[in-house]
Design a protein around this motif. Structure first.
Motif, mmCIF file in Angstrom:
data_model
loop_
_atom_site.group_PDB
_atom_site.id
_atom_site.type_symbol
_atom_site.label_atom_id
_atom_site.label_comp_id
_atom_site.label_asym_id
_atom_site.label_seq_id
_atom_site.Cartn_x
_atom_site.Cartn_y
_atom_site.Cartn_z
ATOM 1 N N ASP A 1 0.861 -1.186 0.000
ATOM 2 C CA ASP A 1 0.000 0.000 0.000
ATOM 3 C C ASP A 1 0.896 1.235 0.000
ATOM 4 N N ARG A 2 1.098 1.826 -1.173
ATOM 5 C CA ARG A 2 2.030 2.942 -1.302
ATOM 6 C C ARG A 2 1.574 4.165 -0.520
ATOM 7 N N VAL A 3 0.299 4.442 -0.514
ATOM 8 C CA VAL A 3 -0.209 5.609 0.200
ATOM 9 C C VAL A 3 0.067 5.465 1.691
ATOM 10 N N ALA A 4 -0.247 4.287 2.234
ATOM 11 C CA ALA A 4 -0.025 4.053 3.658
ATOM 12 C C ALA A 4 1.463 4.091 3.992
ATOM 13 N N ILE A 5 2.281 3.579 3.088
ATOM 14 C CA ILE A 5 3.723 3.565 3.332
ATOM 15 C C ILE A 5 4.274 4.984 3.358
ATOM 16 N N ASP A 6 3.833 5.816 2.428
ATOM 17 C CA ASP A 6 4.309 7.200 2.393
ATOM 18 C C ASP A 6 3.880 7.953 3.644
ATOM 19 N N GLU A 7 2.655 7.709 4.088
ATOM 20 C CA GLU A 7 2.183 8.347 5.313
ATOM 21 C C GLU A 7 2.988 7.843 6.511
ATOM 22 N N GLY A 8 3.260 6.543 6.525
ATOM 23 C CA GLY A 8 4.038 5.975 7.610
ATOM 24 C C GLY A 8 5.463 6.512 7.637
ATOM 25 N N ARG A 9 6.015 6.706 6.450
ATOM 26 C CA ARG A 9 7.382 7.233 6.376
ATOM 27 C C ARG A 9 7.448 8.675 6.881
ATOM 28 N N THR A 10 6.429 9.451 6.595
ATOM 29 C CA THR A 10 6.373 10.826 7.090
ATOM 30 C C THR A 10 6.313 10.852 8.612
ATOM 31 N N SER A 11 5.470 9.981 9.178
ATOM 32 C CA SER A 11 5.370 9.905 10.637
ATOM 33 C C SER A 11 6.676 9.414 11.242
ATOM 34 N N TYR A 12 7.290 8.453 10.578
ATOM 35 C CA TYR A 12 8.556 7.910 11.070
ATOM 36 C C TYR A 12 9.637 8.980 11.101
ATOM 37 N N ARG A 13 9.696 9.788 10.054
ATOM 38 C CA ARG A 13 10.693 10.863 9.999
ATOM 39 C C ARG A 13 10.497 11.838 11.172
ATOM 40 N N LYS A 14 9.250 12.203 11.440
ATOM 41 C CA LYS A 14 8.965 13.124 12.534
ATOM 42 C C LYS A 14 9.340 12.518 13.876
ATOM 43 N N ASN A 15 8.957 11.254 14.075
ATOM 44 C CA ASN A 15 9.261 10.590 15.343
ATOM 45 C C ASN A 15 10.756 10.435 15.547
ATOM 46 N N LEU A 16 11.461 10.044 14.478
ATOM 47 C CA LEU A 16 12.899 9.838 14.595
ATOM 48 C C LEU A 16 13.610 11.159 14.882
ATOM 49 N N SER A 17 13.158 12.226 14.258
ATOM 50 C CA SER A 17 13.739 13.540 14.528
ATOM 51 C C SER A 17 13.525 13.936 15.977
ATOM 52 N N ARG A 18 12.344 13.673 16.482
ATOM 53 C CA ARG A 18 12.032 13.994 17.885
ATOM 54 C C ARG A 18 12.905 13.165 18.821
ATOM 55 N N ILE A 19 13.065 11.883 18.513
ATOM 56 C CA ILE A 19 13.877 11.000 19.353
ATOM 57 C C ILE A 19 15.314 11.503 19.413
ATOM 58 N N MET A 20 15.883 11.796 18.249
ATOM 59 C CA MET A 20 17.273 12.262 18.200
ATOM 60 C C MET A 20 17.426 13.602 18.923
ATOM 61 N N ARG A 21 16.484 14.491 18.704
ATOM 62 C CA ARG A 21 16.560 15.816 19.321
ATOM 63 C C ARG A 21 16.513 15.711 20.846
ATOM 64 N N GLU A 22 15.607 14.896 21.375
ATOM 65 C CA GLU A 22 15.482 14.788 22.823
ATOM 66 C C GLU A 22 16.683 14.073 23.437
ATOM 67 N N ILE A 23 17.216 13.077 22.745
ATOM 68 C CA ILE A 23 18.417 12.421 23.264
ATOM 69 C C ILE A 23 19.573 13.414 23.299
ATOM 70 N N ARG A 24 19.692 14.213 22.240
ATOM 71 C CA ARG A 24 20.783 15.180 22.188
ATOM 72 C C ARG A 24 20.636 16.263 23.251
ATOM 73 N N GLU A 25 19.410 16.616 23.593
ATOM 74 C CA GLU A 25 19.193 17.593 24.656
ATOM 75 C C GLU A 25 19.604 17.024 26.011
#
Length: 267
Positions: free
Chosen positions: A150-174
């Motif tokens: 399901d390409r639509v679901a995958i693209d949506e999931g990838r967008t959420s993953y990018r946001k979550n991963l950015s948040r994880i890295m940012r908070e660890i770095r803080e």
């Protein structure tokens, strides 16, 4: 997974047994992490992190993530965390400790919540090295399976993953601006099945996301795994055809130690 003689907290489950049962029901049920909710986050033992880690124990490996960090599929019970810890023990002796906070079925959204727990935040502040495996559950839950992507679901999931991963890295770095963060890339456990071209392409796209996010933060290293499982997946996969086996985790540990620079004794 238990590492004797050092502080280590991890949930204990029956993932291997369940994987055998679910495999018979087809692809959608083959991956236990996608069909069962993650257990509660492991709780550290009593006492503050400062009390549990004495001055003598001045090196701490903190590992976060999903079933790959937990070591599911390794019948020895070590996983990559245990193998890396053993290698570090040879270098640092009693001055090194390992904390495994991996949880079966964990997604990036789950991990983003876990690192906000007070106990986990204290451990991250204390960490000398931080390792992460996250994203496999996000991808394959969104994909719909290799036979009906399901390409639509995958693209949506990838967008959420990018946001979550950015948040994880940012908070660890803080919390900790010095400890290097080693995040494993994703691999395709279905490289020997029909449709492997499509599934491999999806995994590579998500690996690009991991690299893109990692570049935004200092001292973050992406540890590749895609090539290990691509040509002959069964060689390094457990019987559930998803998690690494003992040999697969050993390869992952070797990659991580190489990325760490395999520090010489006494450093």
């Amino acid at each position: 997974m238990t590492i004797k003689g050092q502080p280590l907290w991890t949930a204990v489950g029956a993932a291997a047994l369940l994987s055998f049962i679910l495999l018979a029901a087809g692809f959608a049920l083959a991956v236990i992490d996608f069909t069962h909710p993650a257990p509660p986050a492991p709780k550290p033992t009593s006492g503050t992190p400062e009390e549990r880690f004495s001055e003598k124990e001045n090196k701490v490996l903190v590992s976060l993530g999903d079933s790959l960090t937990r070591g599911t599929g390794d019948m020895s019970g070590k996983g990559y965390v245990g193998l890396v810890y053993e290698a570090m023990k040879k270098i640092y002796g009693d001055r090194v400790s390992a904390v495994n906070l991996g949880i079966n079925g964990q997604t990036s959204a789950d991990l983003a919540k876990q690192i906000r727990q007070p106990e986990v935040r204290q451990l991250l502040k204390r960490a000398t090295w931080i390792t992460i495996t996250i994203g496999g559950n996000d991808l394959f839950r969104a994909s719909g399976g290799p036979e009906q992507v399901d390409r639509v679901a995958i693209d949506e999931g990838r967008t959420s993953y990018r946001k979550n991963l950015s948040r994880i890295m940012r908070e660890i770095r803080e919390l900790n601006g010095e400890a290097p963060i080693f995040i494993y890339g994703l691999y395709n456990p279905f490289g020997d099945l029909s449709g492997q071209g499509e599934t491999s392409r999806l995994v590579m796209e998500w690996n690009e996301t991991i690299t893109e996010v990692s570049r935004q933060f200092s001292r973050v290293v992406v540890v590749p795994t895609f090539d290990l499982f691509q040509l002959d997946p069964s060689r390094y996969l457990y019987s559930d055809h998803f998690h690494p086996n003992q040999a697969g985790y050993r390869k992952m540990a070797e990659r991580l130690l190489h990325a760490m620079g395999e520090p010489e004794k006494g450093r």
